[in-house]
Design a protein around this motif. Structure first.
Motif, mmCIF file in Angstrom:
data_model
loop_
_atom_site.group_PDB
_atom_site.id
_atom_site.type_symbol
_atom_site.label_atom_id
_atom_site.label_comp_id
_atom_site.label_asym_id
_atom_site.label_seq_id
_atom_site.Cartn_x
_atom_site.Cartn_y
_atom_site.Cartn_z
ATOM 1 N N MET A 1 0.826 -1.204 0.000
ATOM 2 C CA MET A 1 0.000 0.000 0.000
ATOM 3 C C MET A 1 0.860 1.254 0.000
ATOM 4 S SD MET A 1 -3.026 -1.127 -0.202
ATOM 5 C CE MET A 1 -4.118 0.218 0.230
ATOM 6 N N ARG A 2 0.395 2.279 -0.685
ATOM 7 C CA ARG A 2 1.068 3.560 -0.759
ATOM 8 C C ARG A 2 0.072 4.690 -0.483
ATOM 9 N NH1 ARG A 2 4.716 0.651 -0.531
ATOM 10 N NH2 ARG A 2 6.626 0.566 -1.778
ATOM 11 N N LEU A 3 0.591 5.766 0.083
ATOM 12 C CA LEU A 3 -0.164 7.003 0.228
ATOM 13 C C LEU A 3 0.266 7.902 -0.917
ATOM 14 C CD1 LEU A 3 -2.093 8.432 2.355
ATOM 15 C CD2 LEU A 3 -0.029 9.619 3.116
ATOM 16 N N LEU A 4 -0.652 8.225 -1.811
ATOM 17 C CA LEU A 4 -0.371 9.102 -2.947
ATOM 18 C C LEU A 4 -0.785 10.523 -2.594
ATOM 19 C CD1 LEU A 4 0.205 9.669 -6.042
ATOM 20 C CD2 LEU A 4 -2.246 9.231 -6.367
ATOM 21 N N PHE A 5 0.105 11.482 -2.831
ATOM 22 C CA PHE A 5 -0.273 12.875 -2.633
ATOM 23 C C PHE A 5 0.055 13.674 -3.893
ATOM 24 C CE2 PHE A 5 4.166 12.770 -1.336
ATOM 25 C CZ PHE A 5 4.693 13.919 -1.894
ATOM 26 N N THR A 6 -0.798 14.635 -4.192
ATOM 27 C CA THR A 6 -0.533 15.578 -5.272
ATOM 28 C C THR A 6 -0.732 16.982 -4.720
ATOM 29 O OG1 THR A 6 -2.828 15.624 -6.089
ATOM 30 C CG2 THR A 6 -1.351 13.964 -7.041
ATOM 31 N N ILE A 7 0.100 17.904 -5.176
ATOM 32 C CA ILE A 7 -0.022 19.317 -4.828
ATOM 33 C C ILE A 7 -0.143 20.076 -6.141
ATOM 34 C CG2 ILE A 7 1.018 21.286 -3.641
ATOM 35 C CD1 ILE A 7 2.649 19.271 -1.993
ATOM 36 N N THR A 8 -1.305 20.609 -6.406
ATOM 37 C CA THR A 8 -1.585 21.241 -7.692
ATOM 38 C C THR A 8 -2.263 22.588 -7.477
ATOM 39 O OG1 THR A 8 -3.755 20.179 -7.849
ATOM 40 C CG2 THR A 8 -1.901 18.991 -8.810
ATOM 41 N N ASP A 9 -2.401 23.320 -8.559
ATOM 42 C CA ASP A 9 -3.203 24.526 -8.530
ATOM 43 C C ASP A 9 -4.659 24.119 -8.291
ATOM 44 O OD1 ASP A 9 -4.901 26.759 -9.850
ATOM 45 O OD2 ASP A 9 -2.900 27.620 -9.757
ATOM 46 N N VAL A 10 -5.410 24.950 -7.571
ATOM 47 C CA VAL A 10 -6.792 24.596 -7.245
ATOM 48 C C VAL A 10 -7.657 24.407 -8.484
ATOM 49 C CG1 VAL A 10 -6.769 25.640 -4.966
ATOM 50 C CG2 VAL A 10 -7.371 27.040 -6.938
ATOM 51 N N LYS A 11 -7.288 25.040 -9.590
ATOM 52 C CA LYS A 11 -8.093 24.907 -10.811
ATOM 53 C C LYS A 11 -7.977 23.519 -11.424
ATOM 54 C CE LYS A 11 -4.547 26.701 -13.985
ATOM 55 N NZ LYS A 11 -4.189 27.806 -14.889
ATOM 56 N N GLU A 12 -7.031 22.697 -10.943
ATOM 57 C CA GLU A 12 -6.855 21.343 -11.464
ATOM 58 C C GLU A 12 -7.717 20.325 -10.727
ATOM 59 O OE1 GLU A 12 -5.102 20.924 -14.184
ATOM 60 O OE2 GLU A 12 -4.590 23.056 -14.122
ATOM 61 N N ILE B 1 4.192 7.601 -0.516
ATOM 62 C CA ILE B 1 4.823 7.236 0.748
ATOM 63 C C ILE B 1 4.330 5.844 1.118
ATOM 64 C CG2 ILE B 1 5.115 7.854 3.185
ATOM 65 C CD1 ILE B 1 4.192 10.703 2.417
ATOM 66 N N PRO B 2 5.209 4.932 1.540
ATOM 67 C CA PRO B 2 4.758 3.597 1.946
ATOM 68 C C PRO B 2 3.913 3.658 3.208
ATOM 69 C CG PRO B 2 7.070 3.879 2.465
ATOM 70 C CD PRO B 2 6.679 5.074 1.640
ATOM 71 N N ILE B 3 2.917 2.791 3.302
ATOM 72 C CA ILE B 3 2.050 2.714 4.474
ATOM 73 C C ILE B 3 2.485 1.528 5.322
ATOM 74 C CG2 ILE B 3 -0.316 2.220 5.233
ATOM 75 C CD1 ILE B 3 -1.288 3.761 2.779
ATOM 76 N N THR B 4 2.637 1.751 6.626
ATOM 77 C CA THR B 4 3.081 0.681 7.522
ATOM 78 C C THR B 4 1.994 0.226 8.487
ATOM 79 O OG1 THR B 4 3.987 2.326 9.059
ATOM 80 C CG2 THR B 4 5.489 1.410 7.420
ATOM 81 N N GLY B 5 0.809 0.829 8.398
ATOM 82 C CA GLY B 5 -0.290 0.409 9.255
ATOM 83 C C GLY B 5 -1.595 0.976 8.762
#
Length: 231
Positions: free
Chosen positions: A8-19, A95-99
Motif C-alpha cells: 500500500m502507498r499514500l499518494l499525494f498531489t499538490i496542484t493549482d486549485v483549478k486542477e 509514501i509507503p504505508i506501515t499500518g
C-alpha cells in the motif's frame, strides 16, 4: 516482486486549485474509492516556487490510498494526460504505508487482503529498521479532532496537529463503509515512537474509527529522520 506490487502507498498531489476536476477524474478512472483534499498556500522561497511554477498561487493538496501496482499507471496519467511534469502543473509523490485499520482492508477480497497485510508488515520491517518514530494520520468528521488527540494522548502520544479539508470519492463506497462523501474533515497528524504505534492506532480506532460517530480512517507512514521529539 509480484507481492510487492500489492504493497500500500499514500499518494499525494499538490496542484493549482483549478486542477481539481482533473484530479477527480484521474482518481475516478483508477477506481480509487476515497480521497481527501485540503487547500494551502505555498511558503517556499520564491526561487523554488519559480522552478515548480507554483509561485503566488493557492494549492490543492489531494491524498489517497492505493496499491503499489497502480502507481506507475497513475504517474503515467499525471505526466501524459494531465501534464503534471510541466512547469506550473504541480508535484506528486508516494509514501509507503506501515499500518492501516482492519475495516479498510475489508474493502479488498480475502486473497488481496492477506497479501496487503503481509506487505504492510514487510514495509514496516524493511523501511523502519532504524527509524524510531512513525506518523499516525487520522481523518475524521469535522469536530472530532479533539477526540483523536485525547485517544492518542491516552495511549502515550505527546500531541498532534490538525488540518481541515474535505473527503471526496465514489458514492458507491458509502453503503459499504457507512460514510458520507464530500464531507468536511479534520486530519490529525501525530508523530509517535514506533513501539507505541500499535497501541495509539488501536486507541484512536476504538474511539474515533469508522464504526464510531467520528467515522475515522486511520493509517501510519514511516518517519525516517526527525528532530525536536523527546524519547
Amino acid at each position: 516482486m509480484k507481492s510487492n506490487m500489492l504493497a500500500m502507498r499514500l499518494l499525494f498531489t499538490i496542484t493549482d486549485v483549478k486542477e481539481a476536476k482533473k484530479i477527480e477524474e484521474l482518481l475516478f478512472q483508477a477506481h480509487l474509492p476515497i480521497y481527501y483534499q485540503c487547500r494551502g498556500q505555498g511558503t517556499a522561497k520564491s526561487e523554488l516556487l519559480d522552478i515548480c511554477g507554483l509561485s503566488g498561487r493557492a494549492r490543492l493538496i489531494t491524498v489517497t490510498i492505493l496499491p503499489q501496482k497502480l502507481v506507475d499507471s497513475i504517474f503515467t496519467s499525471l505526466s501524459q494526460k494531465y501534464h503534471i511534469t510541466r512547469k506550473g502543473m504541480g508535484i506528486a509523490g508516494t509514501i509507503p504505508i506501515t499500518g492501516i485499520q482492519e475495516i479498510v482492508l475489508k474493502m479488498m477480497d480475502e486473497e488481496m487482503r492477506r497479501k496487503l497485510e503481509e506487505n504492510i508488515e514487510r514495509n514496516e520491517i524493511e523501511m523502519n529498521k532504524d527509524a524510531m518514530y512513525t506518523m499516525v494520520l487520522t481523518a475524521v468528521k469535522e469536530g472530532y479532532s479533539d477526540h483523536v488527540i485525547d485517544a492518542a494522548l491516552k495511549a502515550g502520544a505527546k500531541g498532534g496537529s490538525v488540518i481541515r479539508g474535505r473527503r471526496r470519492g465514489n458514492e458507491a463506497i458509502v453503503q459499504f463503509l457507512g460514510i458520507s462523501m464530500q464531507e468536511e474533515q479534520e486530519f490529525v497528524l501525530v508523530i509517535v515512537p514506533k513501539d507505541k504505534k500499535a497501541d495509539i492506532m488501536k486507541s484512536v480506532s476504538d474511539s474515533c474509527g469508522l464504526k464510531t460517530p467520528a467515522k475515522g480512517v486511520i493509517l501510519s507512514v514511516p518517519v525516517e529522520e526527525i528532530a525536536g521529539m523527546e524519547n
